[in-house]
Design a protein around this motif. Structure first.
Motif, PDB file in Angstrom:
ATOM      1  N   SER A  49       0.848   7.755  28.779  1.00 20.81           N
ATOM      2  CA  SER A  49       0.496   7.386  27.187  1.00 20.81           C
ATOM      3  C   SER A  49       1.362   6.121  26.882  1.00 20.81           C
ATOM      4  CB  SER A  49       0.583   8.350  26.142  1.00 20.81           C
ATOM      5  OG  SER A  49       2.047   8.755  26.129  1.00 20.81           O
ATOM      6  N   TYR A  50       2.130   5.516  27.302  1.00 18.52           N
ATOM      7  CA  TYR A  50       2.970   4.341  26.893  1.00 18.52           C
ATOM      8  C   TYR A  50       2.505   3.297  27.748  1.00 18.52           C
ATOM      9  CZ  TYR A  50       5.974   6.523  30.319  1.00 18.52           C
ATOM     10  OH  TYR A  50       6.400   7.474  31.363  1.00 18.52           O
ATOM     11  N   GLY A  51       1.593   3.142  28.449  1.00 20.38           N
ATOM     12  CA  GLY A  51       0.855   1.822  28.811  1.00 20.38           C
ATOM     13  C   GLY A  51       1.151   1.614  30.380  1.00 20.38           C
ATOM     14  N   ARG A  70       1.391  -1.637  34.845  1.00 16.81           N
ATOM     15  CA  ARG A  70       1.060  -1.644  33.360  1.00 16.81           C
ATOM     16  C   ARG A  70      -0.575  -1.613  33.679  1.00 16.81           C
ATOM     17  NH1 ARG A  70       4.027  -6.725  33.099  1.00 16.81           N
ATOM     18  NH2 ARG A  70       5.798  -6.482  31.568  1.00 16.81           N
ATOM     19  N   THR A  71      -0.822  -0.617  32.551  1.00 14.12           N
ATOM     20  CA  THR A  71      -2.506  -0.183  32.433  1.00 14.12           C
ATOM     21  C   THR A  71      -3.409  -1.325  32.689  1.00 14.12           C
ATOM     22  OG1 THR A  71      -1.672   1.950  31.240  1.00 14.12           O
ATOM     23  CG2 THR A  71      -3.963   1.455  31.121  1.00 14.12           C
ATOM     24  N   GLU A  72      -3.290  -2.406  31.886  1.00 12.29           N
ATOM     25  CA  GLU A  72      -4.075  -3.286  31.766  1.00 12.29           C
ATOM     26  C   GLU A  72      -4.051  -4.225  33.080  1.00 12.29           C
ATOM     27  OE1 GLU A  72      -0.290  -5.141  29.561  1.00 12.29           O
ATOM     28  OE2 GLU A  72      -1.279  -3.147  29.712  1.00 12.29           O
TER      29      GLU A  72
END
Length: 123
Positions: A49-51, A70-72
């Motif tokens: 949840s923190y990316g 990183r998610t992105e």
């Protein structure tokens, strides 16, 4: 019903690390050879949840890699952190990381190791 043989003393720490990963919310995918018969690797990931997405790939008891991306940047981006070694070592090191954005958490991306691919998937 046939019971599997007990784990050897060499296998036990790796099995324990896999159980900790399951408890931590990792989802698993078996990656097969091209014919789909034999398992070539085990891939696991969890979306935090923190990316970040945290993952590990196992090809053998002493041939594994874990990473945080990183998610992105997922799935093709370079990781913020990665570690290679035994199953026990890569899972233990990954679970010991502070949450992304907290003090001590890795913040700078690095080039992905070229030896053992992460093989990100969508679970």
């Amino acid at each position: 019903m046939l019971m599997p043989p007990p784990f050897t003393s060499e296998e036990a720490p790796h099995h324990s690390a896999l159980l900790r990963a399951i408890d931590a919310g990792f989802q698993f995918l078996h990656l097969s050879e091209s014919e789909g018969q034999e398992i070539a690797a085990i891939y696991a990931e969890r979306w935090c949840s923190y990316g970040v997405v945290e993952s590990f790939t196992i090809r053998g008891m002493n041939e594994a890699v874990s990473a945080r991306i990183r998610t992105e940047n997922y799935p093709d981006g370079d990781p913020l952190w990665q570690h290679t070694g035994s199953v026990e070592a890569v899972i233990t090191e990954l679970l010991a990381l502070p949450p992304h954005g907290f003090p001590g958490a890795p913040t700078i991306t690095r080039r992905r190791f070229s030896g053992l691919l992460l093989l990100p998937g969508t679970l």
